[in-house]
Design an enzyme around this catalytic site. Structure first.
Site, PDB file in Angstrom:
ATOM      1  N   LYS A 276      -5.172   2.965   0.852  1.00  0.00           N
ATOM      2  CA  LYS A 276      -6.177   2.151   0.149  1.00  0.00           C
ATOM      3  C   LYS A 276      -5.800   1.947  -1.311  1.00  0.00           C
ATOM      4  O   LYS A 276      -6.662   1.878  -2.185  1.00  0.00           O
ATOM      5  CB  LYS A 276      -7.579   2.752   0.296  1.00  0.00           C
ATOM      6  CG  LYS A 276      -7.954   3.063   1.739  1.00  0.00           C
ATOM      7  CD  LYS A 276      -9.260   3.807   1.838  1.00  0.00           C
ATOM      8  CE  LYS A 276      -9.545   4.224   3.269  1.00  0.00           C
ATOM      9  NZ  LYS A 276      -8.674   5.328   3.725  1.00  0.00           N
ATOM     10  N   HIS A 277      -4.492   1.840  -1.561  1.00  0.00           N
ATOM     11  CA  HIS A 277      -3.962   1.542  -2.890  1.00  0.00           C
ATOM     12  C   HIS A 277      -3.380   0.130  -2.818  1.00  0.00           C
ATOM     13  O   HIS A 277      -2.242  -0.045  -2.394  1.00  0.00           O
ATOM     14  CB  HIS A 277      -2.880   2.552  -3.291  1.00  0.00           C
ATOM     15  CG  HIS A 277      -3.322   3.969  -3.197  1.00  0.00           C
ATOM     16  ND1 HIS A 277      -2.450   5.019  -2.978  1.00  0.00           N
ATOM     17  CD2 HIS A 277      -4.557   4.529  -3.286  1.00  0.00           C
ATOM     18  CE1 HIS A 277      -3.122   6.155  -2.950  1.00  0.00           C
ATOM     19  NE2 HIS A 277      -4.404   5.883  -3.128  1.00  0.00           N
ATOM     20  N   ILE A 278      -4.144  -0.846  -3.217  1.00  0.00           N
ATOM     21  CA  ILE A 278      -3.785  -2.251  -2.979  1.00  0.00           C
ATOM     22  C   ILE A 278      -2.883  -2.745  -4.100  1.00  0.00           C
ATOM     23  O   ILE A 278      -3.279  -2.800  -5.263  1.00  0.00           O
ATOM     24  CB  ILE A 278      -5.048  -3.121  -2.884  1.00  0.00           C
ATOM     25  CG1 ILE A 278      -6.042  -2.517  -1.894  1.00  0.00           C
ATOM     26  CG2 ILE A 278      -4.678  -4.546  -2.466  1.00  0.00           C
ATOM     27  CD1 ILE A 278      -7.432  -3.127  -1.979  1.00  0.00           C
TER      28      ILE A 278
ATOM     29  N   ASP B  12       0.877  -1.161   0.000  1.00  0.00           N
ATOM     30  CA  ASP B  12       0.000   0.000   0.000  1.00  0.00           C
ATOM     31  C   ASP B  12       0.922   1.220   0.000  1.00  0.00           C
ATOM     32  O   ASP B  12       2.144   1.080  -0.182  1.00  0.00           O
ATOM     33  CB  ASP B  12      -0.916  -0.038   1.233  1.00  0.00           C
ATOM     34  CG  ASP B  12      -2.013   1.015   1.216  1.00  0.00           C
ATOM     35  OD1 ASP B  12      -2.342   1.518   0.134  1.00  0.00           O
ATOM     36  OD2 ASP B  12      -2.534   1.352   2.285  1.00  0.00           O
ATOM     37  N   HIS B  13       0.380   2.392   0.197  1.00  0.00           N
ATOM     38  CA  HIS B  13       1.176   3.607   0.406  1.00  0.00           C
ATOM     39  C   HIS B  13       0.891   4.111   1.817  1.00  0.00           C
ATOM     40  O   HIS B  13      -0.006   4.931   2.013  1.00  0.00           O
ATOM     41  CB  HIS B  13       0.792   4.689  -0.607  1.00  0.00           C
ATOM     42  CG  HIS B  13       1.213   4.393  -2.007  1.00  0.00           C
ATOM     43  ND1 HIS B  13       0.343   4.416  -3.081  1.00  0.00           N
ATOM     44  CD2 HIS B  13       2.423   4.052  -2.519  1.00  0.00           C
ATOM     45  CE1 HIS B  13       1.006   4.118  -4.185  1.00  0.00           C
ATOM     46  NE2 HIS B  13       2.270   3.896  -3.865  1.00  0.00           N
TER      47      HIS B  13
END
Length: 554
Positions: free
Chosen positions: A486-488, A332-333
């Site tokens: 929420k960057h999978i 993720d970030h």
């Protein structure tokens, strides 16, 4: 809203699981090439008006919850954080930063582009060569120059607005083969002031974000942005790209789209090729879909979950998993988000919620020691966040109105978004807890790692303090700890070597010649910017490979 599974169709040349942006892009390329396409979506198909009405009817305290406007269906649950404690949600999380991996994605037709911010940062050439340049992480199996034409395709498909000034484009100093289809959106008053302060006091460039949003003109039958500032959780006018806007066009081109169809098993044949997918409808009845080529584009959690659930005699550890990398390298970030109270008004909230950022900090030789980070001053309107605290002051009438205006104008948030390294121990597995259909819930063990923690200590936290001081804050902000972007990414990682990767350089599974897994799960590195534009670029690259393979066998 229908709950029908539309179970009349039973086969197509290409079967795509998912209806998000990656699935939609792949589907359209294949349809345009003359191939028949069938898509399956676990959740419902809804209208924009329904989502907007859900948002309007939320209690004020839930307005900042991106997922609250998308209640999940019993047969297609998605993460809906309630208590914030591991074990209380569909996604089971554990590990030192388990809470920080709580995600929000949508199992609706159109996927998570319904509620994304639209931000579209490209990777840089250096982002794709972490190991060879800095001795950490993984390299991509091909250079930036091979990805660049697909970035252009993605920018024109999604309708990206961005700066024409080369000094503001990202990556800076890297030649583009084509300009953005639309110019950048103007800064809000708060962003204008922030940009000036950063330049004059810290020598930093705050540049326009490239974003999938129409700027001052219609594009792809979508209207121009009118500055509503609730892009998250939904653009009420459809100026921001979301995959749901493309589904009608796909059907007009011949696609069959089944909704409320939860794929729970992918079948292989004696040659270990994919033969069919099986899905459950809301009545818990099972159906079987056959095809020649299969694309799993669910997302970075649901795709590895489905591969693991589909274990069979030929693939006892799950499909595409001879390398034991399916579900590993989850990324993720990780963000540090600091709420700040300013001495002077900045007035954020006009235009998109994310409209600018300081990206130049994300590059450098320091990456051999700690993670990169980029910084931004969020453009969210602050009234939704300050109202309750202001009401507690007991003011009424004009005094209350003036205090609300003051608090709204002088409140804000500074964010640092970090890269993480692929780590096999950051892993998705199948939980022993079951959902409504009796399918295992996904479980993720996650630790941001010392590489990223060191970045926070030595780089991003001190930088945020400098930024806050330059802006003029009433008191120094304190670290809230990592939270998810929420960057999978990861889970079906790409590589040159089938012994430590799931897919090859066109996102084709090493173990199954007719299975493609495009999207964020394949990304070998995260960099610091949002991942969607890279996911779409990979979708275009995979589409070419699928068409070539089906037309010529190559």
């Amino acid at each position: 809203m229908s709950t029908s599974s539309n179970s009349g169709a039973s086969n197509a040349e290409v079967v795509i699981v998912g209806t998000g942006v990656v699935a939609a892009v792949v589907a359209e390329q294949l349809l345009d090439a003359g191939l028949s396409v069938l898509m399956l979506e676990a959740g419902p198909r809804v209208s924009r008006a329904e989502i907007v009405e859900n948002y309007r009817n939320l209690p004020l305290g839930n307005k900042g919850n991106a997922i609250a406007s998308y209640p999940s269906k019993p047969w297609a649950p998605h993460p809906e954080p309630k208590s914030g404690r591991p074990g209380d949600d569909y996604l089971q999380v554990s590990g030192p930063n388990g809470i920080g991996y709580l995600q929000s994605y949508v199992r609706y037709a159109g996927g998570s582009t319904w509620h994304w911010a639209g931000t579209c940062w490209r990777l840089t050439p250096e982002d794709m060569r972490l190991n060879s340049l800095y001795g950490v992480g993984r390299d991509w199996p091909f250079p930036y120059e091979e990805l660049e034409p697909y970035y252009v395709m993605a920018e024109y498909k999604l309708g990206i607005c961005g700066p024409s000034d080369a000094a503001e484009q990202w990556p800076q100093g890297v030649k583009r083969s084509k300009p953005y289809p639309m110019p950048e959106l103007p800064f809000s008053p708060g962003e204008e002031k922030f940009t000036k302060v950063m330049r004059e006091k810290l020598g930093l460039r705050n540049v326009h974000v490239a974003q999938a949003r129409n700027s001052g003109m219609p594009y792809d039958s979508r209207p121009a942005c009118c500055g509503n500032n609730n892009c998250v959780p939904v653009c009420p006018v459809g100026a921001k790209y979301d995959a749901a806007t493309s589904l009608g066009r796909l059907e007009a081109k011949g696609a069959t789209i089944l909704h409320n169809a939860v794929v729970y098993k992918v079948e292989t044949n004696a040659n270990n090729e994919i033969a069919a997918v099986n899905y459950l409808d809301p009545n818990k009845d099972s159906h079987r879909i056959t095809g020649k080529t299969f694309v799993l584009a669910c997302n970075g959690i649901e795709t590895p979950k489905l591969l693991l659930m589909s274990a069979d005699e030929r693939n006892p550890n799950g499909l595409a998993n001879s390398s034991d990398q399916v579900g590993r390298n989850m990324m993720d970030h990780p963000q540090l988000a600091y709420k700040i109270k300013l001495k002077e008004p900045y007035w954020t909230g006009l235009g998109p919620v994310v409209n600018s950022g300081i990206m130049e900090t994300s590059q450098g030789d320091y990456r051999s020691r700690h993670a990169a980070a980029y910084f931004r001053f969020n453009n969210f309107a602050q009234n939704r966040f300050v109202t309750f605290d202001t009401l507690k002051q007991g003011l009424i009438g004009r005094e209350l109105d003036e205090q609300l205006r003051h608090n709204t104008a002088t409140s804000g948030m500074i964010v640092a978004a970090h890269e993480v390294l692929p780590d096999p121990e950051n892993r998705l597995t199948l939980s022993d807890k079951k959902d409504w259909l009796g399918l295992p819930k996904p479980a993720v063990h996650f630790d941001v790692g010392e590489y990223t923690r060191r970045s926070a200590r030595e780089f991003s936290e001190p930088m945020i303090q400098r930024i806050a001081d330059a802006m003029g804050v009433e008191e120094a902000p304190t670290s809230p700890g990592f939270r998810p972007s929420k960057h999978i990414m990861g889970g079906t990682i790409m590589g040159k070597d089938s012994s430590n990767a799931v897919v090859d350089d066109v996102c084709r599974a090493y173990d199954h010649a007719n299975l493609f897994l495009p999207g964020g799960g394949a990304m070998p590195s995260t960099a610091t910017g949002n991942s969607t534009i890279t996911m779409v670029a990979l979708a275009f690259r995979a589409s070419e490979a699928i068409i070539r393979q089906m037309k010529t066998g190559a």
